[in-house]
Design a protein around this motif. Structure first.
Motif, PDB file in Angstrom:
ATOM      1  N   GLY A 175       0.829  -1.193   0.000  1.00 54.01           N
ATOM      2  CA  GLY A 175       0.000   0.000   0.000  1.00 54.01           C
ATOM      3  C   GLY A 175       0.869   1.250   0.000  1.00 54.01           C
ATOM      4  N   VAL A 176       0.294   2.334  -0.469  1.00 53.78           N
ATOM      5  CA  VAL A 176       0.925   3.650  -0.374  1.00 53.78           C
ATOM      6  C   VAL A 176      -0.102   4.621   0.187  1.00 53.78           C
ATOM      7  N   GLN A 177       0.291   5.342   1.228  1.00 52.29           N
ATOM      8  CA  GLN A 177      -0.555   6.407   1.761  1.00 52.29           C
ATOM      9  C   GLN A 177      -0.076   7.736   1.185  1.00 52.29           C
ATOM     10  N   ILE A 178      -0.883   8.296   0.290  1.00 54.38           N
ATOM     11  CA  ILE A 178      -0.628   9.629  -0.240  1.00 54.38           C
ATOM     12  C   ILE A 178      -1.217  10.618   0.760  1.00 54.38           C
ATOM     13  N   GLN A 179      -0.355  11.270   1.510  1.00 56.98           N
ATOM     14  CA  GLN A 179      -0.815  12.196   2.542  1.00 56.98           C
ATOM     15  C   GLN A 179      -1.226  13.510   1.882  1.00 56.98           C
ATOM     16  N   PRO A 180      -2.485  13.920   2.042  1.00 59.77           N
ATOM     17  CA  PRO A 180      -3.006  15.046   1.256  1.00 59.77           C
ATOM     18  C   PRO A 180      -2.611  16.405   1.826  1.00 59.77           C
ATOM     19  N   GLN A 181      -1.314  16.608   2.019  1.00 58.34           N
ATOM     20  CA  GLN A 181      -0.819  17.832   2.636  1.00 58.34           C
ATOM     21  C   GLN A 181       0.322  18.424   1.806  1.00 58.34           C
ATOM     22  N   HIS A 182       0.411  19.767   1.855  1.00 57.30           N
ATOM     23  CA  HIS A 182       1.521  20.513   1.264  1.00 57.30           C
ATOM     24  C   HIS A 182       1.614  20.359  -0.250  1.00 57.30           C
ATOM     25  N   ALA A 183       0.486  20.141  -0.919  1.00 54.96           N
ATOM     26  CA  ALA A 183       0.513  19.968  -2.373  1.00 54.96           C
ATOM     27  C   ALA A 183      -0.781  20.484  -2.985  1.00 54.96           C
ATOM     28  N   ASP A 184      -0.682  21.020  -4.185  1.00 56.16           N
ATOM     29  CA  ASP A 184      -1.879  21.306  -4.971  1.00 56.16           C
ATOM     30  C   ASP A 184      -2.541  19.984  -5.358  1.00 56.16           C
ATOM     31  N   TYR A 185      -3.843  20.037  -5.676  1.00 57.21           N
ATOM     32  CA  TYR A 185      -4.494  18.773  -6.007  1.00 57.21           C
ATOM     33  C   TYR A 185      -3.940  18.163  -7.285  1.00 57.21           C
ATOM     34  N   SER A 186      -3.451  18.973  -8.199  1.00 58.89           N
ATOM     35  CA  SER A 186      -2.868  18.403  -9.422  1.00 58.89           C
ATOM     36  C   SER A 186      -1.718  17.459  -9.094  1.00 58.89           C
ATOM     37  N   ALA A 187      -0.931  17.793  -8.066  1.00 64.99           N
ATOM     38  CA  ALA A 187       0.166  16.909  -7.656  1.00 64.99           C
ATOM     39  C   ALA A 187      -0.365  15.639  -7.022  1.00 64.99           C
ATOM     40  N   ILE A 188      -1.453  15.745  -6.259  1.00 60.19           N
ATOM     41  CA  ILE A 188      -2.057  14.558  -5.648  1.00 60.19           C
ATOM     42  C   ILE A 188      -2.639  13.655  -6.725  1.00 60.19           C
ATOM     43  N   ARG A 189      -3.310  14.242  -7.701  1.00 60.15           N
ATOM     44  CA  ARG A 189      -3.861  13.447  -8.804  1.00 60.15           C
ATOM     45  C   ARG A 189      -2.756  12.703  -9.537  1.00 60.15           C
ATOM     46  N   ASP A 190      -1.659  13.394  -9.796  1.00 58.67           N
ATOM     47  CA  ASP A 190      -0.538  12.763 -10.484  1.00 58.67           C
ATOM     48  C   ASP A 190       0.071  11.654  -9.625  1.00 58.67           C
ATOM     49  N   ALA A 191       0.166  11.876  -8.313  1.00 58.88           N
ATOM     50  CA  ALA A 191       0.709  10.845  -7.434  1.00 58.88           C
ATOM     51  C   ALA A 191      -0.166   9.596  -7.444  1.00 58.88           C
ATOM     52  N   ALA A 192      -1.486   9.777  -7.423  1.00 60.39           N
ATOM     53  CA  ALA A 192      -2.392   8.623  -7.474  1.00 60.39           C
ATOM     54  C   ALA A 192      -2.188   7.847  -8.773  1.00 60.39           C
ATOM     55  N   ARG A 193      -2.006   8.557  -9.883  1.00 60.39           N
ATOM     56  CA  ARG A 193      -1.749   7.886 -11.157  1.00 60.39           C
ATOM     57  C   ARG A 193      -0.454   7.096 -11.096  1.00 60.39           C
ATOM     58  N   ARG A 194       0.602   7.713 -10.543  1.00 56.86           N
ATOM     59  CA  ARG A 194       1.894   7.037 -10.481  1.00 56.86           C
ATOM     60  C   ARG A 194       1.846   5.816  -9.567  1.00 56.86           C
ATOM     61  N   VAL A 195       1.090   5.912  -8.481  1.00 51.16           N
ATOM     62  CA  VAL A 195       0.946   4.772  -7.575  1.00 51.16           C
ATOM     63  C   VAL A 195       0.324   3.588  -8.305  1.00 51.16           C
ATOM     64  N   GLU A 196      -0.752   3.836  -9.043  1.00 49.52           N
ATOM     65  CA  GLU A 196      -1.387   2.734  -9.761  1.00 49.52           C
ATOM     66  C   GLU A 196      -0.466   2.178 -10.842  1.00 49.52           C
ATOM     67  N   ASP A 197       0.210   3.064 -11.578  1.00 51.37           N
ATOM     68  CA  ASP A 197       1.117   2.612 -12.628  1.00 51.37           C
ATOM     69  C   ASP A 197       2.276   1.789 -12.066  1.00 51.37           C
ATOM     70  N   LEU A 198       2.657   2.068 -10.828  1.00 50.23           N
ATOM     71  CA  LEU A 198       3.760   1.352 -10.188  1.00 50.23           C
ATOM     72  C   LEU A 198       3.401  -0.091  -9.861  1.00 50.23           C
ATOM     73  N   GLY A 199       2.115  -0.388  -9.789  1.00 48.34           N
ATOM     74  CA  GLY A 199       1.697  -1.746  -9.452  1.00 48.34           C
ATOM     75  C   GLY A 199       1.360  -1.948  -7.995  1.00 48.34           C
ATOM     76  N   VAL A 200       1.180  -0.834  -7.267  1.00 40.62           N
ATOM     77  CA  VAL A 200       0.785  -0.906  -5.856  1.00 40.62           C
ATOM     78  C   VAL A 200      -0.614  -1.518  -5.755  1.00 40.62           C
ATOM     79  N   ASP A 201      -0.892  -2.181  -4.649  1.00 39.48           N
ATOM     80  CA  ASP A 201      -2.173  -2.861  -4.463  1.00 39.48           C
ATOM     81  C   ASP A 201      -3.251  -1.973  -3.855  1.00 39.48           C
ATOM     82  N   VAL A 202      -2.868  -1.099  -2.908  1.00 37.82           N
ATOM     83  CA  VAL A 202      -3.850  -0.277  -2.199  1.00 37.82           C
ATOM     84  C   VAL A 202      -3.331   1.156  -2.114  1.00 37.82           C
ATOM     85  N   LEU A 203      -4.192   2.100  -2.464  1.00 36.46           N
ATOM     86  CA  LEU A 203      -3.893   3.528  -2.395  1.00 36.46           C
ATOM     87  C   LEU A 203      -4.711   4.136  -1.260  1.00 36.46           C
ATOM     88  N   PHE A 204      -4.014   4.657  -0.259  1.00 38.50           N
ATOM     89  CA  PHE A 204      -4.663   5.264   0.896  1.00 38.50           C
ATOM     90  C   PHE A 204      -4.435   6.773   0.916  1.00 38.50           C
TER      91      PHE A 204
END
Length: 264
Positions: A8-37
């Motif tokens: 799992g990866v916990q993307i902590q929703p702090q200190h970032a614009d939402y565009s960066a969070i959206r991109d991080a969620a995409r990268r997490v899935e592309d990486l092959g992670v099982d759970v995005l928190f």
């Protein structure tokens, strides 16, 4: 029951614009992670206490639409912030949003009793005591399941419940009674100690402890701690990543270790 090794990866929703969070969620899935928190707070927990921050469940709805494969959830939802029936309906709705074709939804309902006093004070919730918050959680969990049974349409699957925390007397009792996944912190020795306590609670409530998946927060490389945590019973390993940059290098190491463990 045997659980697969998952990351799992916990993307902590702090200190970032939402565009960066959206991109991080995409990268997490592309990486092959099982759970995005993400997490359920209203203010940053590290760095500038008044820095950029976004709300948990609105984000989960967006992730449910954005992602295709990865499971999603809060690590963890604060029980105090929402009526249990409303929370159940929110979870059911995101479960449906995240479904794809014949595959069921992908939401995990991570939940805990709450602890961050600033959230309570600034948003007008009664902070109470650690004991009263655990009591409230104990009352909420059956109400959530009852609401799921009454909703039309019903959830697409039995939504897994993840309970976070390791309090030996009450929290682990709730895990034994209600959780599909138990999330904890600490090293392998702490995991073994708390797992033994959990086993006692499970026996007391008449439930096989092997039905409960062990999840653990990891902040070191898998080459250093992976095997000993696996030997101690953990199968879901979750890496934290904070804004603004959302570095996923450690997560990539854990994904590679998972894949090597599976091949082995």
């Amino acid at each position: 029951m045997t659980f697969p090794v998952r990351i799992g990866v916990q993307i902590q929703p702090q200190h970032a614009d939402y565009s960066a969070i959206r991109d991080a969620a995409r990268r997490v899935e592309d990486l092959g992670v099982d759970v995005l928190f993400n997490w359920d707070h209203f203010f940053p927990l590290s760095g500038d206490p008044d820095g950029l921050h976004f709300e948990c469940w609105s984000m989960l709805a967006a992730w449910a639409e954005q992602t295709e494969r990865v499971e999603i959830g809060a690590l963890v939802t604060c029980n105090s912030y929402r009526n249990p029936e409303l929370l159940a309906d929110m979870a059911r709705t995101i479960d449906h949003i995240s479904a794809r074709g014949d595959a069921p939804g992908r939401l995990i309902l991570g939940i805990g009793a709450g602890w961050f006093e600033r959230d309570y004070a600034e948003y007008g919730y009664e902070f109470g005591t650690a004991g009263s918050r655990i009591t409230d959680l104990a009352e909420a969990l059956p109400r959530i399941r009852s609401r799921w049974a009454a909703l039309n349409p019903a959830p697409t699957r039995d939504i897994p419940i993840l309970i976070g925390g390791s309090g030996p007397r009450r929290t682990l009792r709730l895990v034994a009674e209600h959780a599909d996944v138990w999330h904890s912190f600490g090293d392998a020795d702490a995991l073994r100690e708390r797992s033994a306590i959990l086993a006692g609670h499970a026996e007391a409530v008449g439930r096989p402890v092997g039905e409960i998946e062990r999840s653990i927060d990891v902040r070191r490389r898998p080459s250093e701690v992976g095997q000993e945590l696996l030997d101690a019973g953990a199968t879901l390993f979750t890496v934290e990543s904070s804004g603004p940059d959302y570095d996923l290098d450690l997560a990539a190491e854990w994904v590679a270790w998972r894949d090597a463990s599976t091949r082995g």
